[in-house]
Write an enzyme that holds these catalytic residues in place. Structure first.
Site, PDB file in Angstrom:
ATOM      1  N   LYS A  85       0.818  -1.192   0.058  1.00 15.53           N
ATOM      2  CA  LYS A  85       0.104  -0.061  -0.073  1.00 15.53           C
ATOM      3  C   LYS A  85       0.765   1.143  -0.120  1.00 15.53           C
ATOM      4  O   LYS A  85       2.077   1.128   0.533  1.00 15.53           O
ATOM      5  CB  LYS A  85      -0.853  -0.010   1.331  1.00 15.53           C
ATOM      6  CG  LYS A  85      -1.854  -1.213   1.203  1.00 15.53           C
ATOM      7  CD  LYS A  85      -2.811  -1.029   0.054  1.00 15.53           C
ATOM      8  CE  LYS A  85      -4.044  -2.167   0.135  1.00 15.53           C
ATOM      9  NZ  LYS A  85      -3.343  -3.521  -0.277  1.00 15.53           N
ATOM     10  N   ASP A  86       0.142   2.333  -0.502  1.00 16.04           N
ATOM     11  CA  ASP A  86       1.011   3.637  -0.740  1.00 16.04           C
ATOM     12  C   ASP A  86       1.582   4.116   0.578  1.00 16.04           C
ATOM     13  O   ASP A  86       0.905   4.085   1.904  1.00 16.04           O
ATOM     14  CB  ASP A  86       0.079   4.691  -1.396  1.00 16.04           C
ATOM     15  CG  ASP A  86      -0.170   4.272  -2.659  1.00 16.04           C
ATOM     16  OD1 ASP A  86       0.695   3.811  -3.429  1.00 16.04           O
ATOM     17  OD2 ASP A  86      -1.383   4.427  -3.162  1.00 16.04           O
ATOM     18  N   LYS A  87       2.551   4.762   0.397  1.00 15.76           N
ATOM     19  CA  LYS A  87       3.202   5.658   1.840  1.00 15.76           C
ATOM     20  C   LYS A  87       2.287   6.971   1.937  1.00 15.76           C
ATOM     21  O   LYS A  87       1.924   7.161   3.170  1.00 15.76           O
ATOM     22  CB  LYS A  87       4.639   6.014   1.516  1.00 15.76           C
ATOM     23  CG  LYS A  87       5.255   6.806   2.391  1.00 15.76           C
ATOM     24  CD  LYS A  87       6.660   7.018   2.230  1.00 15.76           C
ATOM     25  CE  LYS A  87       7.233   8.065   3.208  1.00 15.76           C
ATOM     26  NZ  LYS A  87       8.795   8.394   3.002  1.00 15.76           N
ATOM     27  N   GLU A 354       4.603   2.786  -4.024  1.00 16.15           N
ATOM     28  CA  GLU A 354       4.174   1.497  -3.996  1.00 16.15           C
ATOM     29  C   GLU A 354       2.805   0.921  -4.776  1.00 16.15           C
ATOM     30  O   GLU A 354       1.902   1.878  -5.017  1.00 16.15           O
ATOM     31  CB  GLU A 354       4.279   0.699  -2.588  1.00 16.15           C
ATOM     32  CG  GLU A 354       5.446   0.745  -1.890  1.00 16.15           C
ATOM     33  CD  GLU A 354       5.192   0.216  -0.278  1.00 16.15           C
ATOM     34  OE1 GLU A 354       5.163  -1.232  -0.408  1.00 16.15           O
ATOM     35  OE2 GLU A 354       4.946   0.709   0.497  1.00 16.15           O
TER      36      GLU A 354
END
Length: 355
Positions: A85-87, A354
């Site tokens: 998952k995205d930061k 990501e």
């Protein structure tokens, strides 16, 4: 070679060309970009693996892994996760650890930006790909109050025809340079880095070639149609077949029962034939590449489109919230790009996000 191998989202056509966009900005704050994982199954309540549903902000999934490993002394190989998952987001996803390590998770309170929302146990470790997809809720901030009908018209068309299944900017690294490094590997056989990095870089080149193929299909009006020799896939079962009679199959494509698939070149994937293969060859020849140069990769076929489900719009003082569900492997940026009519991720910021 005079063709630019850097990823540039702006070079690809829109499905909703001609419809206006919201423009605007995303990810001004982490909470503007919300992602909730939809698991393939829920933990059963019995077993030797402890599952916890974690909310995090401003952290990559990898950062959580490293905290569990380094600070809580949990063997990295024993930690399970379904996807990255995205930061720069507020995300919710499941993790698993061995049940004997569960008591150490109290130490998560020392990791800023996380909280555990739910816990359970299950019989097996959570593994990559064990998810149905993700629900997104994203704030598009605009300088002036937007007309919700602008986005509604775009989303209605995407719901009817499907979303172009482009790989998003996250796949291509800072400045979109990864395909160039992958090209050097497949054409020279040389390159520094560990085997995982090499696979990743070649995968980035495969993704660029797929995006180019998809762009060509859109330009030629072949997005929601199949042609002679296409490897098509059934949406209900995932079964693949080679199209022999496009006239007979295209009504099924119009009903969203089947779709064409594009190539991720490698040693094991179903090859297109006839007219469809010729189109794929033209994309390869643009870069003076051949199928044989990807023999080190497994290969696969990827949908040309995916369904847009559970979408909604919610006006806000700062702009408009856009919500939707996407199946695993699909990129939210491909939906936002159609809605905003621009690359949602500002490449100039140099962020490496990501999937």
């Amino acid at each position: 070679m005079d063709v630019d191998l850097r990823f540039d989202f702006d070079r690809y056509p829109y499905l909703t060309e001609g419809l206006p966009g919201l423009e605007g900005r995303i990810r001004v704050e982490n909470a503007d970009f919300q992602v909730t994982e939809v698991p393939a199954y829920l933990p059963s309540g019995e077993g030797e693996h402890f599952y916890f549903f974690l909310e995090k902000q401003g952290l990559t999934t990898r950062a959580v892994f490293e905290f569990l490993r380094d600070e809580l002394r949990i063997n990295e190989a024993a930690i399970g996760v379904a996807g990255l998952k995205d930061k720069h987001a507020l995300t919710r996803q499941w993790f698993s650890v061995p049940l004997r390590a569960a008591e150490r998770l109290d130490g998560l309170e020392n990791l800023p930006g996380v909280r555990v929302l739910e816990t359970s146990v299950h019989g097996n470790k959570l593994r990559v790909g064990h998810l149905k997809g993700n629900r997104f809720r994203i704030l598009v901030r605009t300088d002036a109050p937007p007309d919700p009908q602008t986005a509604r018209t775009v989303l209605e068309r995407l719901e009817r025809h499907g979303v172009p299944n482009y790989y998003g900017p996250q796949r291509f690294g800072i400045g979109g340079q990864n395909p160039l490094r992958g090209y050097e590997l497949v054409t020279t056989g040389k390159g520094r880095g560990n085997p995982w990095l090499k696979r990743f870089l070649i995968g980035s080149l495969q993704s660029l070639l797929f995006n180019d193929w998809l762009g060509e299909r859109l330009r030629q009006g072949l997005f929601d149609r199949v042609i002679q020799g296409d490897v098509a896939k059934k949406h209900d079962t995932g079964g693949e077949f080679v199209v022999q009679d496009p006239e007979a199959e295209n009504p099924r494509a119009q009903r969203f029962e089947i779709s064409a698939t594009g190539p991720l070149y490698g040693k094991k994937y179903r090859e297109a034939e006839a007219e469809a293969r010729a189109l794929e060859d033209r994309v390869l020849s643009r870069y003076a590449l051949s199928r044989e140069q990807f023999a080190a990769r497994k290969g696969d076929r990827r949908w040309i489109r995916f369904p847009l489900q559970e979408w909604a719009l919610e006006p806000a003082p700062e702009g408009v919230w856009v919500s939707f569900f996407l199946p695993k492997g699909a990129y939210a940026t491909t939906v936002l790009r159609e809605v905003m009519k621009r690359n949602p991720e500002n490449a100039e910021e140099g962020e490496e996000l990501e999937e």
